[in-house]
Design an enzyme around this catalytic site. Structure first.
Site, short mmCIF file in Angstrom:
data_model
loop_
_atom_site.label_atom_id
_atom_site.label_comp_id
_atom_site.label_asym_id
_atom_site.label_seq_id
_atom_site.Cartn_x
_atom_site.Cartn_y
_atom_site.Cartn_z
N SER A 55 0.86 -1.18 0.00
CA SER A 55 0.00 0.00 0.00
C SER A 55 0.89 1.23 0.00
O SER A 55 1.97 1.21 0.59
CB SER A 55 -0.90 0.05 1.24
OG SER A 55 -1.91 -0.92 1.15
N GLU A 62 -0.90 18.76 -6.45
CA GLU A 62 -2.25 18.79 -7.00
C GLU A 62 -3.22 17.86 -6.28
O GLU A 62 -4.39 17.85 -6.58
CB GLU A 62 -2.21 18.43 -8.49
CG GLU A 62 -1.34 19.35 -9.33
CD GLU A 62 0.17 19.08 -9.25
OE1 GLU A 62 0.94 19.89 -9.79
OE2 GLU A 62 0.58 18.06 -8.64
N SER A 63 -2.78 17.03 -5.35
CA SER A 63 -3.58 16.16 -4.48
C SER A 63 -2.82 14.87 -4.15
O SER A 63 -1.84 14.93 -3.46
CB SER A 63 -4.98 15.88 -5.02
OG SER A 63 -5.76 15.38 -3.96
N HIS A 68 -3.36 0.07 -3.41
CA HIS A 68 -3.42 -1.06 -2.47
C HIS A 68 -3.44 -2.31 -3.35
O HIS A 68 -4.27 -2.40 -4.26
CB HIS A 68 -4.67 -0.99 -1.59
CG HIS A 68 -4.78 0.30 -0.86
ND1 HIS A 68 -4.06 0.58 0.27
CD2 HIS A 68 -5.50 1.41 -1.13
CE1 HIS A 68 -4.35 1.81 0.68
NE2 HIS A 68 -5.22 2.33 -0.16
N CYS A 83 -6.30 18.14 -8.50
CA CYS A 83 -7.04 19.39 -8.42
C CYS A 83 -6.62 20.29 -9.57
O CYS A 83 -5.49 20.22 -10.04
CB CYS A 83 -6.78 20.09 -7.09
SG CYS A 83 -7.38 19.15 -5.68
#
Length: 127
Positions: A55, A62-63, A68, A83
């Site tokens: 994970s 930008e985010s 996973h 974003c």
């Protein structure tokens, strides 16, 4: 209507199990996918589970991108959230899918922060 960002939720199947269980490989393709999409990488954190699975998250200006993996199922759950309109999250998602040697990928795009800019301007001017 405008949005603050786009969020791709990808179900990636039929992947190479050895790749899905290789923390260094997963970290590299996640970082590379962010960079190739034009994002600016800020932080990276990945964990290898025992007996299997990885994970991780790549935090971008930008985010974020997350993954996973379930090597025993040849499956990876991937989220790519960007974003603004400078970065196309599909570029990163498709890059990841290709490098995992996936046989199938299904994905949904969710518009995040859906708002009507004229309403926001009006509300802001009231304050």
């Amino acid at each position: 209507m405008n949005t603050l960002g786009r969020h791709i939720l990808a179900e990636i199947y039929g992947c190479n199990a050895e790749m899905l269980d290789n923390k260094d490989f997963i970290e590299k393709i996640m970082v590379d996918s962010a960079l190739k999409s034009g994002a600016e990488v800020r932080e990276v954190a990945f964990h290898k589970f025992s007996p299997q699975g990885v994970s991780g998250v790549v935090v971008i200006s930008e985010s974020h991108l997350t993954i996973h993996t379930w090597p025993e199922l040849g499956y990876a759950a991937v989220d790519v959230f960007t974003c603004g309109d400078r970065i196309n999250p599909w570029d990163a998602c498709n890059y990841i899918t290709e490098w995992l040697e996936a046989k199938n990928m299904t994905a949904t795009e969710v518009k995040r922060g859906l708002f009507d800019q004229s309403v926001c301007v009006k509300k802001a001017s009231i304050i």
